[in-house]
Design an enzyme around this catalytic site. Structure first.
Site, PDB file in Angstrom:
ATOM      1  N   ASP A   1       0.855  -1.292   0.073  1.00  0.00           N
ATOM      2  CA  ASP A   1       0.411   0.036   0.543  1.00  0.00           C
ATOM      3  C   ASP A   1       0.635   0.961  -0.244  1.00  0.00           C
ATOM      4  OD1 ASP A   1      -3.011  -1.412  -0.092  1.00  0.00           O
ATOM      5  OD2 ASP A   1      -2.210  -1.453   2.521  1.00  0.00           O
TER       6      ASP A   1
ATOM      7  N   ARG B   1      -6.646   0.714   1.618  1.00  0.00           N
ATOM      8  CA  ARG B   1      -8.104   0.809   3.226  1.00  0.00           C
ATOM      9  C   ARG B   1      -7.235   1.704   3.552  1.00  0.00           C
ATOM     10  NH1 ARG B   1      -7.307  -3.384   6.223  1.00  0.00           N
ATOM     11  NH2 ARG B   1      -8.724  -4.877   4.707  1.00  0.00           N
TER      12      ARG B   1
ATOM     13  N   ARG C   1     -18.695  -2.151 -16.392  1.00  0.00           N
ATOM     14  CA  ARG C   1     -18.159  -3.125 -15.207  1.00  0.00           C
ATOM     15  C   ARG C   1     -17.625  -2.601 -14.333  1.00  0.00           C
ATOM     16  NH1 ARG C   1     -21.394  -4.424 -18.927  1.00  0.00           N
ATOM     17  NH2 ARG C   1     -21.633  -6.650 -20.220  1.00  0.00           N
TER      18      ARG C   1
ATOM     19  N   ARG D   1      17.662   8.787 -35.410  1.00  0.00           N
ATOM     20  CA  ARG D   1      19.270   9.247 -34.455  1.00  0.00           C
ATOM     21  C   ARG D   1      19.637  10.886 -34.998  1.00  0.00           C
ATOM     22  NH1 ARG D   1      20.918   5.739 -31.534  1.00  0.00           N
ATOM     23  NH2 ARG D   1      20.107   3.073 -31.122  1.00  0.00           N
TER      24      ARG D   1
ATOM     25  N   VAL E   1      16.788   3.176 -23.456  1.00  0.00           N
ATOM     26  CA  VAL E   1      17.576   2.362 -21.585  1.00  0.00           C
ATOM     27  C   VAL E   1      18.729   2.623 -21.644  1.00  0.00           C
ATOM     28  CG1 VAL E   1      15.171   0.839 -23.097  1.00  0.00           C
ATOM     29  CG2 VAL E   1      17.926   0.942 -24.052  1.00  0.00           C
ATOM     30  N   SER E   2      19.271   2.809 -21.768  1.00  0.00           N
ATOM     31  CA  SER E   2      20.300   3.488 -21.101  1.00  0.00           C
ATOM     32  C   SER E   2      21.223   4.014 -20.083  1.00  0.00           C
ATOM     33  CB  SER E   2      21.721   3.553 -22.298  1.00  0.00           C
ATOM     34  OG  SER E   2      21.669   2.999 -23.725  1.00  0.00           O
TER      35      SER E   2
ATOM     36  N   GLY F   1      23.561  -1.199 -23.678  1.00  0.00           N
ATOM     37  CA  GLY F   1      23.560   0.706 -22.438  1.00  0.00           C
ATOM     38  C   GLY F   1      24.634   0.710 -23.771  1.00  0.00           C
TER      39      GLY F   1
END
Length: 819
Positions: free
Chosen positions: A209, A253, A335, A513, A571-572, A616
């Site tokens: 939590d 909660r 729903r 790039r 990501v690197s 990387g």
């Protein structure tokens, strides 16, 4: 990671550092590498060097998990056991939480190095947890004390929620009294009482939590968000098909963190949290919002409800109540889904494994450094910094939140939750509760993606576009990066056109790039033609370099004298000016999940070593952090040069490991760690040297690390970065308005927005250039290098450590004032 946020971090959690050690000499890591882990440190004046491998000799540590289980608890247990053994201490498991402490016997068992193997990727808690009524009584606590004294245990590490930690503090405060009564009753000897004269307590918060004040992220929260987002993504597809409204009820909660971050991460239309009940007549407001969303062309609505949600009068707001309201008032096909305990299940995320491992290391050090006067502390994460906080101060502030809600002081409740929570709430309000203004600002801001695509880019674009529209700006999409800007591939973006982008991986705008230097004149013409006043560049190192080239071009082209901001996304994780980049967390989870499967394969065949190559570039972030998250034996990176001698040491280490019950190995290699020691070379070397002892396999993960849907961290991080970038641009454009036109040529008008320790900050591109290794495309200083010794310690390498620097105790009162 998680304010990053979290992140935390992560991130912010997300993840600063918890180890208070310095490596002096380790041939496997290079010479003299600092292992300080980014916490609040202080050197002890005149401190004598201590042999870290003997710090715990003659001492015993017990570790238990209590209360509700949370993913990542096993990682914390594993780290506590292995670091405890490393220091020379005896370490004990306490099975079944406090109940096991009270019952004693086989519930308190010695832990070994091998006994925590293969725990890292398991959800729940392997040593068990239980609610214990016996421990609430003094008689039960006396039994627990007797069991600990007889085993010589005077250091207790408790992993649980605020109730479990409060119980631990009470146990500690009564310790002397309990010993006196046990001695009087003849249950322990005077010698035993003297040896166990005081009890040290350190806590780690395990709770999905994230309801414990004092830490940005608790163990298990990030993993719970992963489970929730998986469900949201699945629900979204079916809801869109049928033009449905979905109400999703998540746990919480007393704390709305899961609901709030989920709403940010999936772009929900509405969220109900206990800390901030909706205003009076919220029913009409909600229905109007849903109708407006459908009117903009959306085929679905998503509403997130925390299980503890209520209105201003304390009346519960449930998913069923909201469903009936929407169905009756709007006639939408609606729903409701209640997730329940699925949120506690599954394997822990990479963030939680790293967070828990770091906390376990720090917890052991805190126990071994404690004196009778040291208050019970809890190991916490603040932004990207490690802190130790007095346990009962954190418990008190957590109780203050509950009281503020009960008194109707909801703004105070939000603030008491901490800056991470408050920032999330403010970002959500900006994106969901503000209607576009009728008057326009006549400002045009362009957004483009540059470099390799990564998960989370689209979340940043969506947030930037929608915040820009709420500011009255015209938001422009630039397709295909700088090349597209040069060729005029520019078009307006509307509120609806970025709907549903938070959960999409890659780059919807398209990215290349190409750097602007070769087409700088064409770019200046496009900026003039489309009357662009500000630029948001989202991308990796190419985005950073492109921003620098635009700044340089200002000298020749006046059209380039506009404010610009770079949002790091790769990501690197190699962009200067930010501890984290968008996309790195998703890639890290992909690598970690793959390594889990690889280790499982090795566990079946026995005596097998896997060599895995990660992405990387020259940056070893992914290899290092994935090594921590997956329990690797080594991670080779460019930043820490290694020789054939180091490789030999690693092979010998694995040969010795195969003699134990753990007959598998995992080696990670960053793709550009060494030009000569390639993945094939290392594979062939290990295969030859391990012949007859183990066999080898290799995996090159490749571009799968750039794909997939973004993690909750990356969605949340991207959303906040995009929003903050536009607000900064808006202010900067006002500063740069002169004589009816925009003119920006100062260094602070071209910045990188990044996460630095405890805050999102803007830093001048020009100033960051001096902090960058341009040849290898990495920052000169990288915080995560301080975490590498943890990887080596947990892999059972013998490294010499200097413990003369220690993490200092902070106070939550001070921490609450941080931005």
């Amino acid at each position: 990671m998680w304010e990053l946020l979290l992140f935390l971090s992560v991130g912010f959690l997300v993840c600063g550092g918890f180890l208070l050690l310095r490596i002096l000499k380790d041939p496997c890591l290079g010479k003299g590498v600092s292992a300080l882990c980014g916490g609040a440190m202080s050197a002890t004046p005149g401190a004598v060097k201590v042999d870290a491998t003997r710090m715990g000799v003659g001492r015993a540590i017990a570790v238990l998990t209590s209360g509700g289980d949370a993913q990542g608890m096993n990682a914390a247990v594993r780290a506590t056991v292995r670091v405890g053994i490393y220091t020379g201490a005896k370490v004990f498991f306490v099975h079944e939480g406090y109940q096991g402490l009270v019952d004693g016997g086989d519930n308190i068992r010695p832990a070994t190095w091998e006994s925590v193997s293969m725990m890292l990727q398991l959800g729940g808690t392997v040593i068990g947890s239980a609610r214990c009524q016996d421990f609430r009584t003094k008689e039960g606590r006396m039994k627990a004390a007797c069991n600990l004294v007889k085993l010589g245990i005077t250091n207790l590490c408790v992993i649980g929620g605020d109730g479990s930690l409060t119980g631990a503090n009470q146990f500690r405060s009564e310790w002397s009294e309990l010993l006196a009564e046990l001695l009087k009753a003849g249950k322990i000897t005077a010698e035993q009482a003297k040896h166990s004269s005081h009890l040290n307590i350190v806590g780690m918060v395990g709770s999905i939590d994230n309801d414990f004040c004092g830490t940005d992220m608790t163990i298990g929260t990030d993993s719970a968000l992963h489970r929730i987002i998986e469900v949201v993504d699945a629900i979204t597809t079916t809801a869109q098909s049928h033009q449905r409204t979905f109400i999703l009820e998540v746990m919480g909660r007393h704390c709305g963190y899961l609901a709030l971050v989920t709403a940010l991460a999936c772009g929900a239309d509405w969220v109900f949290i206990p800390e901030m009940p909706p205003e009076e007549h919220w029913e009409e407001h909600l229905c109007r919002r849903l109708a407006e969303t459908r009117g903009r062309g959306s085929r679905l609505n998503v509403i997130i409800v925390a299980e503890g949600a209520m209105d201003r009068h304390g009346k519960p707001i449930t998913s069923e109540i909201v469903k009936n309201l929407v169905s009756k008032k709007l006639g939408y096909d609606t729903r409701a889904t209640i997730l329940g305990h699925v949120q506690r299940g599954g394997t822990p995320s990479a963030f939680d494994r790293i967070l828990a491992s770091r906390m376990g290391v720090e917890a052991v050090m805190a126990l071994l450094e404690a004196t009778p006067d040291t208050p019970a502390c809890v190991v916490s994460l603040s932004g990207n910094m490690a802190v130790r906080l007095p346990l009962m101060e954190c418990v008190q502030v957590t109780k203050d939140v509950t009281k503020a809600m009960a008194d109707g002081r909801f703004e105070d409740a939000i603030k008491l939750r901490g800056k991470s929570f408050e920032n999330n709430w403010n970002t959500y309000r900006l994106l969901a509760h503000v209607r576009p203004p009728d008057t326009k600002s006549n400002i045009n801001i362009a957004v483009l993606n540059v470099g390799a695509p990564c998960a989370g880019m689209n979340a940043a674009v969506r947030a930037a576009v929608r915040i820009g529209i709420t500011q009255g700006h015209q938001m422009l999409a630039v397709h295909d990066g700088f090349e597209g800007l040069a060729h005029g591939l520019v078009e307006p973006l509307t509120w609806g056109s970025v709907g549903g982008w938070t959960g999409k991986g890659g780059s919807n705008l398209g990215t290349k790039r190409t750097l602007p230097g070769s087409v700088i004149e064409e770019i200046s013409l496009s900026i003039a033609n489309f009357n662009i006043h500000g630029l948001i560049i989202i991308g990796g190192f190419e985005a950073f370099m492109g921003g620098l080239e635009l700044v340089t071009g200002r000298e020749k082209y006046e059209e380039l004298c506009i404010p610009l901001v770079v949002i790091p996304a790769t990501v690197s994780n190699n962009v200067p000016g930010s501890d984290f980049t968008i996309g790195a967390d998703t890639a890290l989870n992909t690598i970690t999940m793959t390594c889990d499967r690889i280790k499982q394969s090795a566990a079946g065949t026995k005596r097998r070593v896997f060599i895995v190559e990660t992405m990387g570039g020259y940056c070893g972030y992914l290899a290092t952090m994935a090594g921590l998250a997956s329990g690797a034996d080594a991670a080779y990176i460019y930043e820490e040069p290694f020789s054939i001698h180091d490789l030999e040491i690693n092979v010998v280490h694995l040969v010795e490991k195969m003699k134990t019950t753990v007959k598998r190995g995992l080696i990670l290699r960053n793709e550009k760690c060494n030009a000569n020691y390639t993945t094939d070379f290392i594979f062939n070397l290990y295969s030859e040297e391990g012949k007859g002892v183990f066999d080898c396999r290799k995996n090159v993960l490749g571009h799968m690390q750039q794909g997939g849907t973004p993690s909750p961290f990356d969605r949340n991080f991207g959303t906040k970065m995009g929003a903050k970038a536009v607000l900064w641009l808006t202010d900067k454009l006002k500063e740069c308005y002169r004589h009816g036109r925009i003119f920006a040529n100062t260094p602070d008008s071209a910045c990188v927005l990044g996460m630095r320790k405890r805050a999102l900050v803007f830093q001048s591109l020009v100033e960051l250039k001096d902090q960058t290794d341009l040849e290898h495309r990495i920052p000169k200083t990288q915080w995560w290098l301080k975490l590498r010794p943890i990887l080596k310690i947990l892999a059972k390498y013998k490294i010499d450590l200097d413990t003369s620097e220690r993490t200092t105790m902070e106070h939550i009162i001070k921490k609450k004032g941080l931005v």
